[in-house]
Design a protein around this motif. Structure first.
Motif, PDB file in Angstrom:
ATOM      1  N   ALA A   1     -11.768   5.285   7.909  1.00  0.00           N
ATOM      2  CA  ALA A   1     -11.561   4.921   6.509  1.00  0.00           C
ATOM      3  C   ALA A   1     -12.789   5.265   5.677  1.00  0.00           C
ATOM      4  CB  ALA A   1     -11.233   3.440   6.394  1.00  0.00           C
ATOM      5  N   ALA A   2     -13.976   5.051   6.219  1.00  0.00           N
ATOM      6  CA  ALA A   2     -15.199   5.393   5.490  1.00  0.00           C
ATOM      7  C   ALA A   2     -15.296   6.899   5.276  1.00  0.00           C
ATOM      8  CB  ALA A   2     -16.419   4.879   6.249  1.00  0.00           C
ATOM      9  N   ALA A   3     -14.938   7.680   6.286  1.00  0.00           N
ATOM     10  CA  ALA A   3     -14.956   9.136   6.138  1.00  0.00           C
ATOM     11  C   ALA A   3     -13.916   9.587   5.121  1.00  0.00           C
ATOM     12  CB  ALA A   3     -14.703   9.797   7.490  1.00  0.00           C
ATOM     13  N   GLU A   4     -12.757   8.957   5.141  1.00  0.00           N
ATOM     14  CA  GLU A   4     -11.691   9.295   4.191  1.00  0.00           C
ATOM     15  C   GLU A   4     -12.129   9.004   2.770  1.00  0.00           C
ATOM     16  OE1 GLU A   4      -8.584   7.686   1.603  1.00  0.00           O
ATOM     17  OE2 GLU A   4      -9.394   6.363   3.146  1.00  0.00           O
ATOM     18  N   VAL A   5     -12.809   7.905   2.564  1.00  0.00           N
ATOM     19  CA  VAL A   5     -13.283   7.561   1.224  1.00  0.00           C
ATOM     20  C   VAL A   5     -14.339   8.555   0.767  1.00  0.00           C
ATOM     21  CG1 VAL A   5     -14.637   5.845  -0.049  1.00  0.00           C
ATOM     22  CG2 VAL A   5     -12.691   5.129   1.306  1.00  0.00           C
ATOM     23  N   ALA A   6     -15.237   8.954   1.657  1.00  0.00           N
ATOM     24  CA  ALA A   6     -16.274   9.912   1.281  1.00  0.00           C
ATOM     25  C   ALA A   6     -15.661  11.246   0.855  1.00  0.00           C
ATOM     26  CB  ALA A   6     -17.240  10.118   2.442  1.00  0.00           C
ATOM     27  N   VAL A   7     -14.708  11.747   1.615  1.00  0.00           N
ATOM     28  CA  VAL A   7     -14.051  13.011   1.261  1.00  0.00           C
ATOM     29  C   VAL A   7     -13.211  12.852  -0.001  1.00  0.00           C
ATOM     30  CG1 VAL A   7     -12.344  14.696   2.023  1.00  0.00           C
ATOM     31  CG2 VAL A   7     -14.071  13.881   3.614  1.00  0.00           C
ATOM     32  N   GLY A   8     -12.489  11.751  -0.091  1.00  0.00           N
ATOM     33  CA  GLY A   8     -11.642  11.518  -1.262  1.00  0.00           C
ATOM     34  C   GLY A   8     -12.446  11.389  -2.545  1.00  0.00           C
ATOM     35  N   LEU A   9     -13.565  10.698  -2.488  1.00  0.00           N
ATOM     36  CA  LEU A   9     -14.392  10.576  -3.688  1.00  0.00           C
ATOM     37  C   LEU A   9     -15.047  11.902  -4.061  1.00  0.00           C
ATOM     38  CD1 LEU A   9     -15.995   7.052  -3.256  1.00  0.00           C
ATOM     39  CD2 LEU A   9     -14.201   7.751  -4.829  1.00  0.00           C
ATOM     40  N   GLY A  10     -15.369  12.715  -3.070  1.00  0.00           N
ATOM     41  CA  GLY A  10     -15.892  14.049  -3.374  1.00  0.00           C
ATOM     42  C   GLY A  10     -14.863  14.895  -4.108  1.00  0.00           C
TER      43      GLY A  10
ATOM     44  N   GLY B   1       0.809  -1.215   0.000  1.00  0.00           N
ATOM     45  CA  GLY B   1       0.000   0.000   0.000  1.00  0.00           C
ATOM     46  C   GLY B   1       0.840   1.261   0.000  1.00  0.00           C
ATOM     47  N   ALA B   2       1.921   1.270   0.773  1.00  0.00           N
ATOM     48  CA  ALA B   2       2.786   2.451   0.821  1.00  0.00           C
ATOM     49  C   ALA B   2       3.470   2.683  -0.522  1.00  0.00           C
ATOM     50  CB  ALA B   2       3.820   2.295   1.928  1.00  0.00           C
ATOM     51  N   ILE B   3       3.942   1.625  -1.137  1.00  0.00           N
ATOM     52  CA  ILE B   3       4.577   1.763  -2.451  1.00  0.00           C
ATOM     53  C   ILE B   3       3.567   2.258  -3.481  1.00  0.00           C
ATOM     54  CG2 ILE B   3       5.613   0.445  -4.348  1.00  0.00           C
ATOM     55  CD1 ILE B   3       6.983  -1.266  -2.171  1.00  0.00           C
ATOM     56  N   GLY B   4       2.348   1.716  -3.427  1.00  0.00           N
ATOM     57  CA  GLY B   4       1.311   2.158  -4.359  1.00  0.00           C
ATOM     58  C   GLY B   4       0.919   3.606  -4.158  1.00  0.00           C
ATOM     59  N   ALA B   5       0.871   4.064  -2.899  1.00  0.00           N
ATOM     60  CA  ALA B   5       0.490   5.448  -2.631  1.00  0.00           C
ATOM     61  C   ALA B   5       1.572   6.433  -3.050  1.00  0.00           C
ATOM     62  CB  ALA B   5       0.179   5.625  -1.142  1.00  0.00           C
ATOM     63  N   VAL B   6       2.824   6.017  -2.979  1.00  0.00           N
ATOM     64  CA  VAL B   6       3.928   6.927  -3.303  1.00  0.00           C
ATOM     65  C   VAL B   6       4.215   6.971  -4.798  1.00  0.00           C
ATOM     66  CG1 VAL B   6       6.406   7.270  -2.983  1.00  0.00           C
ATOM     67  CG2 VAL B   6       4.972   6.718  -1.030  1.00  0.00           C
ATOM     68  N   THR B   7       4.090   5.852  -5.484  1.00  0.00           N
ATOM     69  CA  THR B   7       4.539   5.797  -6.871  1.00  0.00           C
ATOM     70  C   THR B   7       3.463   6.105  -7.894  1.00  0.00           C
ATOM     71  OG1 THR B   7       4.088   3.413  -6.991  1.00  0.00           O
ATOM     72  CG2 THR B   7       6.301   4.092  -6.328  1.00  0.00           C
ATOM     73  N   ARG B   8       2.200   6.026  -7.537  1.00  0.00           N
ATOM     74  CA  ARG B   8       1.129   6.209  -8.520  1.00  0.00           C
ATOM     75  C   ARG B   8       0.680   7.660  -8.586  1.00  0.00           C
ATOM     76  NH1 ARG B   8       1.399   1.805 -11.662  1.00  0.00           N
ATOM     77  NH2 ARG B   8       1.625  -0.024 -10.359  1.00  0.00           N
ATOM     78  N   ARG B   9       0.112   8.041  -9.720  1.00  0.00           N
ATOM     79  CA  ARG B   9      -0.384   9.402  -9.915  1.00  0.00           C
ATOM     80  C   ARG B   9      -1.903   9.433 -10.057  1.00  0.00           C
ATOM     81  NH1 ARG B   9       2.954  11.959  -7.598  1.00  0.00           N
ATOM     82  NH2 ARG B   9       5.051  11.984  -8.382  1.00  0.00           N
ATOM     83  N   ASN B  10      -2.536   8.273 -10.140  1.00  0.00           N
ATOM     84  CA  ASN B  10      -3.984   8.203 -10.273  1.00  0.00           C
ATOM     85  C   ASN B  10      -4.604   8.275  -8.888  1.00  0.00           C
ATOM     86  OD1 ASN B  10      -6.632   7.585 -10.827  1.00  0.00           O
ATOM     87  ND2 ASN B  10      -6.133   5.939 -12.259  1.00  0.00           N
ATOM     88  N   LEU B  11      -5.545   9.192  -8.690  1.00  0.00           N
ATOM     89  CA  LEU B  11      -6.132   9.403  -7.373  1.00  0.00           C
ATOM     90  C   LEU B  11      -6.909   8.192  -6.887  1.00  0.00           C
ATOM     91  CD1 LEU B  11      -6.343  11.498  -5.172  1.00  0.00           C
ATOM     92  CD2 LEU B  11      -8.392  12.374  -6.262  1.00  0.00           C
ATOM     93  N   ILE B  12      -7.539   7.459  -7.783  1.00  0.00           N
ATOM     94  CA  ILE B  12      -8.277   6.260  -7.391  1.00  0.00           C
ATOM     95  C   ILE B  12      -7.322   5.205  -6.853  1.00  0.00           C
ATOM     96  CG2 ILE B  12      -9.758   4.394  -8.227  1.00  0.00           C
ATOM     97  CD1 ILE B  12     -10.874   6.396 -10.253  1.00  0.00           C
ATOM     98  N   VAL B  13      -6.197   5.008  -7.505  1.00  0.00           N
ATOM     99  CA  VAL B  13      -5.215   4.017  -7.058  1.00  0.00           C
ATOM    100  C   VAL B  13      -4.599   4.437  -5.723  1.00  0.00           C
ATOM    101  CG1 VAL B  13      -3.042   2.875  -7.656  1.00  0.00           C
ATOM    102  CG2 VAL B  13      -4.746   3.286  -9.414  1.00  0.00           C
ATOM    103  N   ILE B  14      -4.386   5.721  -5.542  1.00  0.00           N
ATOM    104  CA  ILE B  14      -3.838   6.210  -4.270  1.00  0.00           C
ATOM    105  C   ILE B  14      -4.826   5.963  -3.137  1.00  0.00           C
ATOM    106  CG2 ILE B  14      -3.152   8.286  -3.017  1.00  0.00           C
ATOM    107  CD1 ILE B  14      -1.915   9.300  -5.627  1.00  0.00           C
ATOM    108  N   LEU B  15      -6.116   6.220  -3.369  1.00  0.00           N
ATOM    109  CA  LEU B  15      -7.122   5.951  -2.345  1.00  0.00           C
ATOM    110  C   LEU B  15      -7.196   4.463  -2.015  1.00  0.00           C
ATOM    111  CD1 LEU B  15     -10.029   8.351  -3.378  1.00  0.00           C
ATOM    112  CD2 LEU B  15      -8.556   8.512  -1.376  1.00  0.00           C
ATOM    113  N   MET B  16      -7.101   3.614  -3.031  1.00  0.00           N
ATOM    114  CA  MET B  16      -7.115   2.167  -2.781  1.00  0.00           C
ATOM    115  C   MET B  16      -5.871   1.733  -2.011  1.00  0.00           C
ATOM    116  SD  MET B  16      -8.890   0.373  -6.107  1.00  0.00           S
ATOM    117  CE  MET B  16      -7.424   0.485  -7.066  1.00  0.00           C
TER     118      MET B  16
END
Length: 100
Positions: free
Chosen positions: A69-78, A18-33
């Motif tokens: 995590a649910a709150a983070e997803v709601a804000v992130g998807l907004g 997860g840390a590698i995916g959050a640091v290396t990706r530029r797609n916001l959906i992939v970063i949230l996942m």
């Protein structure tokens, strides 16, 4: 019965992915996942330690992490929907373009 070392090892591997995916990706959906994967790795470690020690406090913390995590997803998807409507892209490099 699964030894705690296996659960903690799996948790560490999931957190690293997860840390590698959050640091290396530029797609916001992939970063949230990736962030969700990191939070689930922490949940697995909390449950493993709670089971090892026979204390239910770890389960309460897991529920709190799930709520956060649910709150983070709601804000992130907004933010994601706003970004996509304005720029037709979900690239994090375009996030600074939301400023007026």
């Amino acid at each position: 019965m699964v030894p705690i070392e296996h659960a903690i090892g799996l948790s560490a591997i999931l957190f690293a992915i997860g840390a590698i995916g959050a640091v290396t990706r530029r797609n916001l959906i992939v970063i949230l996942m990736s962030i969700e994967l990191m939070l689930n790795a922490v949940n697995l470690a909390l449950v493993a330690f709670a089971r090892q020690w026979g204390d239910h406090t770890g389960h309460v913390f897991v529920l709190m992490v799930i709520v956060v995590a649910a709150a983070e997803v709601a804000v992130g998807l907004g933010i994601l929907i706003s970004l996509f409507r304005n720029r037709d892209s979900v690239n994090v490099d375009d996030v600074s373009l939301l400023k007026w």
